[in-house]
Design an enzyme around this catalytic site. Structure first.
Site, PDB file in Angstrom:
ATOM      1  N   HIS A 212       0.839  -0.866   0.174  1.00 43.29           N
ATOM      2  CA  HIS A 212      -0.135  -0.077  -0.222  1.00 43.29           C
ATOM      3  C   HIS A 212       0.586   0.706  -0.019  1.00 43.29           C
ATOM      4  O   HIS A 212       0.580   1.994  -0.091  1.00 43.29           O
ATOM      5  CB  HIS A 212      -0.804  -0.048   1.578  1.00 43.29           C
ATOM      6  CG  HIS A 212      -1.657  -1.550   1.598  1.00 43.29           C
ATOM      7  ND1 HIS A 212      -3.129  -1.028   0.462  1.00 43.29           N
ATOM      8  CD2 HIS A 212      -2.123  -1.902   1.859  1.00 43.29           C
ATOM      9  CE1 HIS A 212      -3.881  -2.127   0.769  1.00 43.29           C
ATOM     10  NE2 HIS A 212      -3.112  -2.687   1.502  1.00 43.29           N
ATOM     11  N   GLU A 457      -8.571 -14.291 -31.869  1.00 39.37           N
ATOM     12  CA  GLU A 457      -7.299 -14.803 -31.706  1.00 39.37           C
ATOM     13  C   GLU A 457      -6.884 -15.665 -32.844  1.00 39.37           C
ATOM     14  O   GLU A 457      -5.410 -16.284 -32.202  1.00 39.37           O
ATOM     15  CB  GLU A 457      -7.098 -14.028 -30.304  1.00 39.37           C
ATOM     16  CG  GLU A 457      -7.564 -15.531 -29.421  1.00 39.37           C
ATOM     17  CD  GLU A 457      -6.885 -14.809 -27.930  1.00 39.37           C
ATOM     18  OE1 GLU A 457      -5.634 -14.656 -27.963  1.00 39.37           O
ATOM     19  OE2 GLU A 457      -7.716 -15.801 -27.166  1.00 39.37           O
ATOM     20  N   ASP A 481      -2.374 -13.629 -30.698  1.00 41.34           N
ATOM     21  CA  ASP A 481      -1.923 -15.184 -30.395  1.00 41.34           C
ATOM     22  C   ASP A 481      -2.904 -15.089 -32.240  1.00 41.34           C
ATOM     23  O   ASP A 481      -2.179 -16.124 -33.127  1.00 41.34           O
ATOM     24  CB  ASP A 481      -2.986 -15.478 -30.082  1.00 41.34           C
ATOM     25  CG  ASP A 481      -2.230 -15.579 -28.763  1.00 41.34           C
ATOM     26  OD1 ASP A 481      -1.256 -16.174 -28.656  1.00 41.34           O
ATOM     27  OD2 ASP A 481      -3.163 -15.676 -27.374  1.00 41.34           O
ATOM     28  N   CYS A 528      -7.021  -5.149 -29.263  1.00 41.88           N
ATOM     29  CA  CYS A 528      -5.697  -5.423 -28.047  1.00 41.88           C
ATOM     30  C   CYS A 528      -4.459  -6.095 -28.220  1.00 41.88           C
ATOM     31  O   CYS A 528      -4.314  -6.265 -26.934  1.00 41.88           O
ATOM     32  CB  CYS A 528      -6.808  -5.606 -26.849  1.00 41.88           C
ATOM     33  SG  CYS A 528      -6.968  -7.322 -26.916  1.00 41.88           S
TER      34      CYS A 528
HETATM   35  C1  PEP Z   1      -3.572 -11.280 -27.970  1.00 41.87           C
HETATM   36  O1  PEP Z   1      -3.157 -12.748 -28.005  1.00 41.87           O
HETATM   37  O2  PEP Z   1      -3.386 -10.190 -28.941  1.00 41.87           O
HETATM   38  C2  PEP Z   1      -3.595 -11.050 -26.478  1.00 41.87           C
HETATM   39  C3  PEP Z   1      -4.003  -9.468 -25.894  1.00 41.87           C
HETATM   40  O3  PEP Z   1      -3.975 -11.648 -25.602  1.00 41.87           O
HETATM   41  P1  PEP Z   1      -2.647 -12.362 -24.731  1.00 41.87           P
HETATM   42  O4  PEP Z   1      -1.266 -11.823 -25.587  1.00 41.87           O
HETATM   43  O5  PEP Z   1      -3.073 -12.082 -23.252  1.00 41.87           O
HETATM   44  O6  PEP Z   1      -2.371 -14.008 -25.671  1.00 41.87           O
HETATM   45 MG    MG Z   2      -4.323 -14.382 -26.852  1.00 43.64          MG
END
Ligand code: PEP
Ligand code: MG
Length: 598
Positions: A212, A457, A481, A528
């Site tokens: 903390h 993915e 992925d 993402c």
């Molecule tokens: C991805 O596969 O693009 C993703 C965002 O997940 P991670 O990197 O956690 O596999």
């Molecule tokens: Mg992934």
């Protein structure tokens, strides 16, 4: 007799002379130069005394009066804490709630009273013995979270001792401006008492990144270095000192040359901060006026503060694996709920997209035990949602924790590595069951039910995106992925790393196909993977129709800068031209040409 705490005053060795650099944990970034205040907590001298039977009742009364005084102090501290910046106020609020609980008929209070009554010892000794026993049992659990609770118990014990002995509380309010506090230990409550107008930074021998103290320091913007071995013995009051909270270094008695170097770095840091703050307040809007959502990927709740600081519109991906890593057991529903609720609250109404457990493949959590040993090809084995559906208990616990966290703010549930429509349908059925169970138990939860989305993915999911879009409330494209599975390249294998290329037309077509399927079916789609945080890709992704990008918080300002320089109509035109190409090298050069300043 037990010592009240390990950080009590100790005899100081003669400090060495001359410049001395000490390394520690970079707990809160920034550079401060000031004069040292050696914060030595006054040792509370407590003697153990045997009571006669007739003294027991008055001693218990004396202890209860001390508890009441301690509760009043905590209430005052709480009022003071509520005037701090929101994140710090919340953190201190949690902490003091825990202190109130410990002072309210808990094991601690009952244990002390039992020691007075049965062990016939004075209240001070009983407090020391009981807090040490509880703290030791927490610390022995070998869990960072519980170890931090052990510190809370010791803090409460110290407060009780002060109330019993009427020892004065330490304060930082009379320190001269620009003071650097050096100590063996700084408690979170100490940190909350530090006025950033007076205290420029602090450093101490104890503490870790997760504690903390570090969290409060970060949210107050106080540079801090923790875990600096030998700090107190090496420093003298009034020493000139540099605290480099970004690098995790404390320099005592710097030479003129060292000082000049740090003065320069302090200016640079402040300039960088000003720029970041300026861009964090600006909207992520393209030159032709289209708003783009920039969200944060969080690896742990700790990153929520960075997300806010860098102007994230919410969390596009919370990787829940952090709760399962580096431990030998599986976290229960309450533990998961607490951790997730903390993130949700920290986002102050911005949505949190929480991904269910994505382990397996290269991400094995020892907590799950040997029954999930990797198959002959871990990347194609019992990974992510496949594991969740094989172990529905695991998934149900997690869904329940997410639903409960959703009582504190908007959440979305994201399923990793979906490749079949039936996987989404099965999870939806489980989610319904979990919801009904929470409803029967009368537990507060997200209302209405959170959106349920799929990570896209796996190439199969991208190519079947039309069907999946009808079963999902949103898509999040995971290009890390997706690239790996499309190109048959292990993303962690350096031997084939040169072939890993998200600009391969196959990968781009999968992104395009998924995006168009989502738009056709009117469900939100975000991206993402790592390329979301690389400004080189921004124009292409926007040109392909993506309007939400989620990335590491630190990457947001640069991507935002790029978004603000892009004309969306031109980006769509460039994307069309790029999608007609077959050669990744040609695609890269077209993209670079588009990105080059005119
Ligand atoms: C991805 O596969 O693009 C993703 C965002 O997940 P991670 O990197 O956690 O596999
Ligand atoms: Mg992934």
């Amino acid at each position: 007799m037990n010592q009240p705490r390990q950080r009590a005053t100790r005899p100081r060795a003669q400090p060495p002379a001359g410049e001395l650099a000490l390394e520690g944990i970079a707990a809160s970034p920034g550079i401060a130069i000031g004069h040292a205040h050696l914060h030595v907590p006054g040792e509370i001298q407590v003697a153990e005394r045997q009571l006669r039977a007739v003294e027991v009742a008055p001693e218990v009364e004396r202890f209860r009066a001390a508890v009441a005084r301690a509760l009043q102090q905590v209430a005052r501290l709480r009022a003071k804490g509520s005037r701090l910046p929101a994140a710090a106020a919340e953190e201190i609020g949690f902490l003091l709630d825990a202190h109130v609980q410990m002072l309210s008929g808990s094991r601690l209070v009952r244990g002390v009273e039992a020691r007075i009554a049965d062990g016939l010892v004075n209240a001070e000794a009983a407090v020391q013995q009981e807090t040490s026993a509880i703290a030791r049992s927490f610390a022995a659990m070998d869990d960072a979270y519980l170890a931090a609770r052990a510190q809370d118990v010791r803090d409460v014990g110290e407060r009780l001792l002060r109330c019993l002995t009427r020892a004065r509380l330490r304060a930082f309010s009379d320190l001269p401006e620009g003071t650097v506090v050096l100590a063996a230990d700084v408690t979170p409550a100490d940190t909350a008492l530090m006025d950033p107008g007076r205290v420029a930074a602090f450093a101490c021998e104890a503490g870790g990144m997760e504690g903390h103290t570090a969290i409060v320091a970060r949210s107050l913007g106080l540079p801090a270095v923790l875990g600096v071995a030998g700090l107190v013995d090496a420093a003298s009051p009034g020493d000139r000192v540099v605290v480099d909270g970004s690098a995790g270094r404390v320099v005592l008695r710097p030479t003129a040359a060292t000082l000049a170097g740090y003065e320069r770095r302090r200016m640079e840091f402040r300039r960088g901060e000003r720029q970041l703050r300026r861009i964090a307040r600006l909207p992520a809007v393209t030159r032709d006026g289209v708003a783009i959502g920039l969200q944060a990927n969080l690896e742990s709740p700790r990153d929520a503060e960075a997300a806010r600081l860098h102007g994230a519109d919410g969390v596009g991906l919370l990787r829940s694996e952090f709760m399962f890593m580096n431990r030998d057991d599986v976290p229960g529903e309450d533990e998961q709920y607490e951790a997730l609720a903390r993130v949700v609250r920290a986002l102050e109404g911005r949505p949190a997209t929480i991904r269910t457990l994505d382990v397996g493949g290269e991400k094995l959590a020892s907590a799950l035990g040997p029954r999930f040993a990797p198959g002959p090809n871990p990347a194609l084995s019992l990974r992510a949602i496949r594991l969740g559906l094989r172990e529905p208990g695991l998934l149900e616990t997690q869904l329940s924790a997410i639903l409960r966290a959703g009582a504190h703010g908007p959440v979305r549930i994201l399923l990793p590595m979906i490749s079949h429509l039936h996987e989404v349908q099965e999870v939806r059925a489980i989610l319904g069951r979990v919801q009904r169970r929470l409803l029967r138990r009368g537990v507060a939860m997200a209302d209405p039910a959170p959106p349920l989305g799929a990570m896209i993915e796996v190439p199969a999911a991208a190519l079947a995106a039309d069907g999946l879009a009808r079963a999902c409330d949103f898509f999040a494209i995971g290009t890390n992925d997706l690239t790996m599975y499309a190109l048959a390249i292990d993303r962690a294998d350096e031997q084939v790393a040169h072939l890993y290329n998200p600009l391969h037309p196959a990968v781009l077509r999968l992104i395009q196909f998924t995006t168009e399927a989502a738009l056709r079916n009117r469900i939100p789609v975000s991206l993402c993977g790592e390329i979301a945080g690389d400004p080189r890709y921004t124009a292409l992704l926007l040109g392909l129709g993506i309007r939400d990008l989620s990335m590491a918080p630190l990457k947001i300002p640069r991507v935002k800068g790029r978004v603000r320089a892009i004309d969306l109509a031109a980006a769509a035109e460039a994307a069309r031209a790029i999608m007609a190409q077959h050669d990744p090298v040609r695609i890269a050069s077209m993209l670079d040409a588009f990105n080059a300043p005119a």
